[in-house]
Design a protein around this motif. Sequence first.
Motif, PDB file in Angstrom:
ATOM      1  N   LEU A 140      14.853  46.394  46.332  1.00 13.07           N
ATOM      2  CA  LEU A 140      13.416  46.134  46.139  1.00 13.07           C
ATOM      3  C   LEU A 140      13.046  44.659  46.037  1.00 13.07           C
ATOM      4  O   LEU A 140      12.162  44.212  46.751  1.00 13.07           O
TER       5      LEU A 140
ATOM      6  N   LEU B 179      10.287  42.986  48.417  1.00 15.53           N
ATOM      7  CA  LEU B 179       9.003  42.697  47.813  1.00 15.53           C
ATOM      8  C   LEU B 179       8.618  41.230  47.937  1.00 15.53           C
ATOM      9  O   LEU B 179       7.482  40.884  48.207  1.00 15.53           O
TER      10      LEU B 179
ATOM     11  N   LEU C 183       1.804  33.916  51.078  1.00 17.26           N
ATOM     12  CA  LEU C 183       1.502  32.669  50.396  1.00 17.26           C
ATOM     13  C   LEU C 183       1.802  31.463  51.276  1.00 17.26           C
ATOM     14  O   LEU C 183       1.076  30.476  51.253  1.00 17.26           O
TER      15      LEU C 183
ATOM     16  N   LEU D 260      15.232  61.381  40.050  1.00 13.53           N
ATOM     17  CA  LEU D 260      16.142  60.688  40.966  1.00 13.53           C
ATOM     18  C   LEU D 260      15.432  59.651  41.821  1.00 13.53           C
ATOM     19  O   LEU D 260      16.000  58.621  42.166  1.00 13.53           O
TER      20      LEU D 260
ATOM     21  N   PRO E 168      12.906  55.252  40.613  1.00 12.25           N
ATOM     22  CA  PRO E 168      12.920  53.828  40.968  1.00 12.25           C
ATOM     23  C   PRO E 168      12.201  53.545  42.295  1.00 12.25           C
ATOM     24  O   PRO E 168      11.509  52.541  42.427  1.00 12.25           O
ATOM     25  N   SER E 169      12.362  54.452  43.248  1.00 13.99           N
ATOM     26  CA  SER E 169      11.702  54.251  44.541  1.00 13.99           C
ATOM     27  C   SER E 169      10.193  54.444  44.434  1.00 13.99           C
ATOM     28  O   SER E 169       9.421  53.784  45.134  1.00 13.99           O
TER      29      SER E 169
ATOM     30  N   ALA F 130       9.050  51.259  43.094  1.00  7.37           N
ATOM     31  CA  ALA F 130       9.153  50.239  44.135  1.00  7.37           C
ATOM     32  C   ALA F 130       8.021  50.379  45.146  1.00  7.37           C
ATOM     33  O   ALA F 130       7.363  49.400  45.511  1.00  7.37           O
TER      34      ALA F 130
ATOM     35  N   VAL G  90       4.685  49.307  43.645  1.00 11.44           N
ATOM     36  CA  VAL G  90       4.571  47.847  43.519  1.00 11.44           C
ATOM     37  C   VAL G  90       4.312  47.210  44.886  1.00 11.44           C
ATOM     38  O   VAL G  90       3.454  46.345  45.033  1.00 11.44           O
ATOM     39  N   LEU G  91       5.056  47.677  45.881  1.00 12.66           N
ATOM     40  CA  LEU G  91       4.848  47.164  47.233  1.00 12.66           C
ATOM     41  C   LEU G  91       3.419  47.400  47.692  1.00 12.66           C
ATOM     42  O   LEU G  91       2.766  46.498  48.227  1.00 12.66           O
TER      43      LEU G  91
ATOM     44  N   ALA H  64       1.028  45.111  45.776  1.00  8.53           N
ATOM     45  CA  ALA H  64       1.104  43.726  46.243  1.00  8.53           C
ATOM     46  C   ALA H  64       0.417  43.569  47.599  1.00  8.53           C
ATOM     47  O   ALA H  64      -0.298  42.594  47.837  1.00  8.53           O
TER      48      ALA H  64
ATOM     49  N   GLY I  96      -3.147  41.381  48.427  1.00  9.06           N
ATOM     50  CA  GLY I  96      -3.223  40.294  49.398  1.00  9.06           C
ATOM     51  C   GLY I  96      -4.064  40.629  50.611  1.00  9.06           C
ATOM     52  O   GLY I  96      -4.207  39.811  51.506  1.00  9.06           O
TER      53      GLY I  96
ATOM     54  N   LEU J 246      -0.796  33.629  43.610  1.00 12.55           N
ATOM     55  CA  LEU J 246       0.644  33.412  43.453  1.00 12.55           C
ATOM     56  C   LEU J 246       1.085  33.867  42.068  1.00 12.55           C
ATOM     57  O   LEU J 246       2.078  34.587  41.918  1.00 12.55           O
TER      58      LEU J 246
ATOM     59  N   SER K 278       1.012  37.630  41.718  1.00 10.09           N
ATOM     60  CA  SER K 278       2.143  38.218  42.437  1.00 10.09           C
ATOM     61  C   SER K 278       3.423  38.081  41.625  1.00 10.09           C
ATOM     62  O   SER K 278       4.214  39.022  41.522  1.00 10.09           O
TER      63      SER K 278
ATOM     64  N   LEU L 194       5.691  41.052  40.039  1.00  7.01           N
ATOM     65  CA  LEU L 194       7.112  41.123  40.377  1.00  7.01           C
ATOM     66  C   LEU L 194       7.985  41.167  39.143  1.00  7.01           C
ATOM     67  O   LEU L 194       8.821  42.053  38.985  1.00  7.01           O
TER      68      LEU L 194
ATOM     69  N   ARG M 145       9.881  44.416  37.923  1.00  8.19           N
ATOM     70  CA  ARG M 145      11.288  44.252  38.222  1.00  8.19           C
ATOM     71  C   ARG M 145      12.125  44.547  36.988  1.00  8.19           C
ATOM     72  O   ARG M 145      13.142  45.228  37.055  1.00  8.19           O
TER      73      ARG M 145
ATOM     74  N   TRP N 231      12.122  48.197  36.371  1.00  9.40           N
ATOM     75  CA  TRP N 231      12.908  48.854  37.396  1.00  9.40           C
ATOM     76  C   TRP N 231      14.400  48.663  37.137  1.00  9.40           C
ATOM     77  O   TRP N 231      15.210  49.566  37.306  1.00  9.40           O
TER      78      TRP N 231
END
Lengths: 271, 269
Positions: free
Chosen positions: A5, A9, A17, B188, B191-192, B195, B198-199, B202, B206, B248, B251, B255, B259, B262
């Motif tokens: 990840l 990411l 950026l 199971l 985590p994905s 992930a 979050v992706l 993000a 943007g 920035l 972000s 993260l 993170r 995670w």
Amino acid sequence: MRHPLPVALTLPVALTLSVLALTACAGGGSAAGTAPTVSSTRIGGSDPAVGPFTVFAASSLKEAFTTLGSQFEAVHPGARVTFDFGASSTLATQIVQGAPADVFASASTTTMATVVDAGVMPQRYNMATNTLEIATPVTPTVAVAGLADLAKPGVKVAVCQRDVPCGAATATLFAANKLTVTPVSQEVDVKSVLSKVVLGEVDAGVVYVTDVKAAKGTVVGVPIPTAQNVSTTYQIASTTGQHAGVAGEFVDYVLSPAGQQVLAAAGFAGP
Amino acid sequence: MSSRDRSVTSPPWPVAVPAGLALLFLGLPILALLVKAPWDRMWSVLTSETSLQALRLSLETASAATAVAFVVGVPLAWVLARAEFPGRRLARALVTVPLVLPPVVGGIALLLAFGRRGLVGQYLDSCCGITLPFTTPGVVVAEAFVAMPFLVITVEGALRGLDTKLEDAAATLGATRLAVFRRVTLPLILPSLAAGAVLAFARALGEFGATITFAGNLPGVTQTLPLAVYVGLEGDPSEAVALSLVLLAVSVIVLVALRDRWLRTGAAS
């Protein structure tokens, strides 16, 4: 079980950026560093107007300048023009930051001033003037017959954002006529306003007279009486850099009777 | 953490040099952003009405877009990974289209679909008076359109990579399908799921092209932070740099925060 990840990411974020950073910090005033070389000393050649050069021009000039460009290339074989059309203010920022423009045509004198004051281009010339007009969809949802209708509730209006010349002119127009208009969108340039009208997403857009003409029937223009209208002066300038010869010739061509005729045909008024 | 196996070798120079260049290429622009930032007026720029409005709107719409993507995207990921139906490959291809489509094109496509004169939009307008362009929900639609594929692809990949023996065992022991999904599958792929979310967040944060094309630009309504940065560049470039730093920072915060979480779930399993 570990997932990749963080890398996956970080990459898109970092790329996004970097692009922003590149836009903001490109160049850094390199224009003064390029010494006038080849073209200014080319005395032996019969025609200095050869080679490639780049013209940054206000998006409202798109149709007229595209015509002017091909005419110029026909008159000066060997000259090769590349255009970059956009909001004058965006282009001015790019030029001051070192974008390789040989000619800049701005939709307002204040925008041109930022380039001249930065010392990138020495001399500016009045090229044309333009006035505003209301563009409405071909099949209207709400009837818009004049300026006063723009202030009515329920009428969706798109304008240029205030830092762009057409936006500044629109703000002046509304203030001069004591109108309080709440637009649904402040677009980044005049062609974006026009496209929202063409798609029928707004009931009216404030654009230039020349844009309604260039839209060739995909919008219906509602003229603004001269007494209520505002006008903006277009200016043109060229660099002293590497392509100064051909760039200067292009400026001369735009200001010549032949060039002025193309601008007049597109709906611009004389300077 | 003890399981981390480090067989450290110094990389040969044909690998090290391009790797170093790549790192420099990615890092330098961010450094430039920090160096050129108007630190002396940072506070006044950041606390201005425009900035705060744009920041709030960005966080709200990106969260909403992530929620939308989650609610319909996770079931879609499950269907793509597990269900057998005609046209499944086509459906998978369709999901990846917004990933590779230029966002501006996505914005135009959204206008033609959900605009006031659009395929679906005209009926939304005439039946219920709903118009999406130039509204905050319109921003959410644009962001969800570009962000959802990130979540779907991530979760689908996890579901495909899952060892079905565990689920089979649970089913053999008498667990219902729903119980298997809740007690075995979901933990199971947790985590994905994080992930993917979050992706998607993000990416939504943007988002620029689809938003400005579909939702327009109006401070407080549709002007998200990226739009404020772009518009700021026309009026006051240093303001644009200051606002870029906010993006920035957001972000980096996203993260770091997720993170850690995670990593903890990773360590727990």
